[in-house]
Structure formats: structure tokens, C-alpha cells
Design an enzyme around this catalytic site. Structure first.
Site, PDB file in Angstrom:
ATOM      1  CD  GLU A   1    -161.092 -56.827 -10.932  1.00  0.00           C
ATOM      2  OE1 GLU A   1    -160.072 -57.429 -11.311  1.00  0.00           O
ATOM      3  OE2 GLU A   1    -162.019 -56.540 -11.703  1.00  0.00           O
TER       4      GLU A   1
ATOM      5  CE1 TYR B   1    -156.853 -56.165 -14.723  1.00  0.00           C
ATOM      6  CE2 TYR B   1    -157.186 -56.885 -12.457  1.00  0.00           C
ATOM      7  CZ  TYR B   1    -157.639 -56.770 -13.753  1.00  0.00           C
ATOM      8  OH  TYR B   1    -158.874 -57.220 -14.076  1.00  0.00           O
TER       9      TYR B   1
ATOM     10  CG  ASP C   1    -155.503 -58.346 -18.103  1.00  0.00           C
ATOM     11  OD1 ASP C   1    -155.593 -57.624 -19.127  1.00  0.00           O
ATOM     12  OD2 ASP C   1    -156.280 -59.279 -17.874  1.00  0.00           O
TER      13      ASP C   1
END
Length: 344
Positions: A43, A124, A142
Site C-alpha cells: 500500500e 486511504y 482513491d
DNA sequence: AAGACGGGGAG
DNA sequence: CTCCCAGTCTT
């Protein structure tokens, strides 16, 4: 008769989305044997960076630093070296800080709210970690999700920036994931859909698994959505010197206090060496940085005593042996262009 | 609420 | 060439 609003169809939507995902997901390395660590690393790397770019970096990183513990033991220079070329180097530093905090944490963070307190983790990433690792019903929002939701709802609003758009669709994203059987897969499916079917250009609406829920597809021009204002591009130019003397290359180390690229190395800016024309222009290259357009001109200059005194005086300038160039961390473009310069 | 932060792939 | 991507942090 108008269709029922999307939120009312949330259960059917997530079911269709997940069914498609299970059959069509790309076998990305962090999906093979998921773990908290691999999820966090992937991520971080994927923030503002395309998947194809991340793949080789992720594989190398996981081989050398396979756990939070190994990451805490590693030197910062190794961490930055492994990040060389990915950009946004604060991500790498934050990731190492996160590893230290996580090792010390008791109890361990699980919820998105817990993760939000960690360095480099915003809304996020917090939702991604909490949903993928702990199956929390936290929706990621996103660029992909914004695009999908704007099209699903045929939202014609114009957003001045990405942040506004994200905020505008956060509520809807949360409603859609509420009934998901597997929230982690739901989020990954949304991103997968945005990357492959509901792409920015030329969306493949005919084979879209959720086209029956899509108002944009029903009414008209989903490819035109979302409407995002484009930003102004700033043009810049910088001259740099390419100087080899005694088998060594002159390098500039960017001060650790600098705002960007702190601690990294680059070909020295011309003004640092008071280079003036006429100098031999040997290479010109262009690159983009965020909203900037930068032209870099590389000049070949000859060593002389005046340069020697300048270089000696400036601690950010140093000589690096040509056979030890891999020991320093160059900015991505300079790493790449150096090969061209050496060949000249 | 803006601006800064890096780089590379896609069209 | 231009656009913008699995965003976050600072001011």
C-alpha cells in the site's frame, strides 16, 4: 421508470463486484500470501505509483526486508536505497517509522482509526489495511473509486481537485461496502475494476460486471466522468555538470534538510560550481515532477584549480569512484541518464 | 484549503 | 508530447 438509487442496491452491487473479482483478479505478489506486512508495504509503494512500476521494487524489498522486525533493524540508507527510483521518499522513511511504532505497540493496531495514527498512513491506506487484513467494513476512496462512483451515479459536478472529489464520494463508498461479505476483497475489487474495466480512457463498459447499476452507462458518457479541473504546468530549466576526474565522478549530496530528495545524490547543479558558458552541452533531457516540467541540460566541464577550491569548500560536493556508483543513492532520472552520459 | 512531494507508464 | 496514477504531510 428510473432505477432505484445505487445505495439501495448495495447488497446486489457488492455481490456482482466480488463474483467478478474472484474470477478476474490479477495475481499480484501481495495477493499470493497476504500478510499484514506485505499489505502495508504494498500500500505504501502503490501510493501515487502505478502497479507495474511497483512490482520489481516490491519483490526486492520483501526478499531483503521480509518483516517489520527486519525493517526496524535496517539502516535508513538501505531503506532509501531500496526505494531509489520510486520517488516520494518520505514514504520509505515513514514506513520504517511505522515499523518501529508497530513493534512497540501493545495492543497492536487493527482498526482503520488505529492505523490512521501511524506515519504515512492517511484515510486511504488506513482503510486498505483494516479491510484487507482485519475485514473491517472501511471503504477505500482513491482515484479509481472516485472514477467508478462518478460514473455509476452519472455525477456531472466539476471538482477543483482530487481531494474534493474523494470527499464527495466517501459517503457513498461507505454505503456500498457496508454489506460486503469480504470487505478487503470488495475494496481490492473496486481498485481492480478501476484499473482494468472502468479505466480513465476507453472504459470497457460492455464487459463491466456492474454495468446494470451504472447510471452513467445508462444515460450517456461515462468516459467523460469524473470532471476534474486540470492543473497548471510550470516550466523550469536547470544546468548540471558532468565531471569525471581521476576515475571519479563529481556528485552532489542533497542536504538532509532539503524539502525534496533529502539525502539523495544527483549530478551537481551548474550554479553550485559557478559554471558559465561556453561549456560543452552534451545531453538534454526532460522530465515531469508533479505539476512541473523540468528541462535538464548536462554540461561537460574540465577540472581546474578554481573548481578544486569550490569543491573542497562545499561539503555537499564529493568525488565518487566510478566503480562504486552503486553505493550511493541517486535520484531516479539521474541514475538512468548517467548511463547515457558515460557512453558519450 | 492549497502546495509540495518523484517518477514513470500510457495514449 | 501531456496526463495522471492503490495519497499524505506541511503550511
Amino acid at each position: 421508470m428510473d432505477p432505484s438509487p445505487l445505495p439501495n442496491q448495495a447488497p446486489a452491487f457488492t455481490k456482482a463486484l466480488l463474483a467478478w473479482y474472484q474470477e478476474n483478479y490479477r495475481p499480484l505478489p501481495w495477493r499470493e500470501t497476504p500478510s499484514l506486512y506485505s499489505t502495508v508495504v504494498s500500500e505504501f509503494m502503490c501510493q501515487q505509483t502505478q502497479i507495474a512500476t511497483v512490482l520489481p521494487y516490491f519483490d526486492r524489498w520483501m526478499k531483503i526486508l521480509p518483516s517489520f522486525e527486519m525493517l526496524t533493524i535496517a539502516s535508513e540508507s538501505l531503506v532509501i536505497k531500496l526505494w531509489e527510483g520510486l520517488g516520494y521518499y518520505s514514504r520509505a522513511r515513514n514506513l520504517q517509522k511505522l515499523a518501529h511504532q508497530w513493534m512497540a505497540a501493545e495492543p497492536k493496531p487493527e482498526t482503520a482509526a488505529d492505523w490512521l495514527a501511524y506515519p504515512g498512513v492517511g484515510p486511504y491506506t488506513a482503510a486498505a489495511i483494516a479491510s484487507i487484513t482485519y475485514e473491517e467494513h472501511a471503504a477505500v476512496v482513491d482515484g479509481n473509486v472516485v472514477r467508478i462512483l462518478a460514473r455509476l451515479t452519472n455525477d456531472q459536478r466539476e471538482f477543483s481537485d482530487n481531494g474534493k472529489a474523494v470527499k464527495a464520494f466517501t459517503t457513498l463508498a461507505g454505503l456500498l461496502i457496508t454489506h460486503a461479505e469480504r470487505p478487503g476483497d470488495h475494496n481490492q475489487a473496486m481498485m481492480e475494476l478501476g484499473a482494468t474495466i472502468c479505466s480513465k480512457a476507453n472504459p470497457q463498459c460492455l464487459i463491466c460486471p456492474v454495468k446494470d447499476f451504472c447510471e452513467g452507462q445508462r444515460v450517456g458518457n461515462p468516459a467523460q466522468l469524473p470532471r476534474l479541473a486540470k492543473r497548471q504546468i510550470i516550466q523550469k530549466r536547470i544546468d548540471r555538470v558532468f565531471l569525471i576526474h581521476g576515475g571519479r565522478l563529481l556528485i552532489h549530496r542533497i542536504p538532509t534538510t532539503a524539502k525534496r530528495l533529502a539525502g539523495l545524490c544527483e549530478l551537481p547543479p551548474g550554479d553550485l560550481l559557478e559554471v558559465s558558458f561556453p561549456a560543452e552541452l552534451i545531453l538534454t533531457r526532460r522530465r515531469g515532477i508533479a505539476n512541473e516540467r523540468i528541462e535538464e541540460r548536462f554540461l561537460r566541464i574540465d577540472w581546474n584549480s578554481k573548481l578544486h577550491s569550490l569543491i573542497t569548500k562545499d561539503e555537499t560536493l564529493f568525488w565518487q569512484p566510478l566503480n562504486q556508483l552503486n553505493d550511493i543513492t541517486l535520484t531516479g532520472p539521474h541514475r538512468k541518464w548517467l548511463a547515457e552520459l558515460m557512453a558519450l
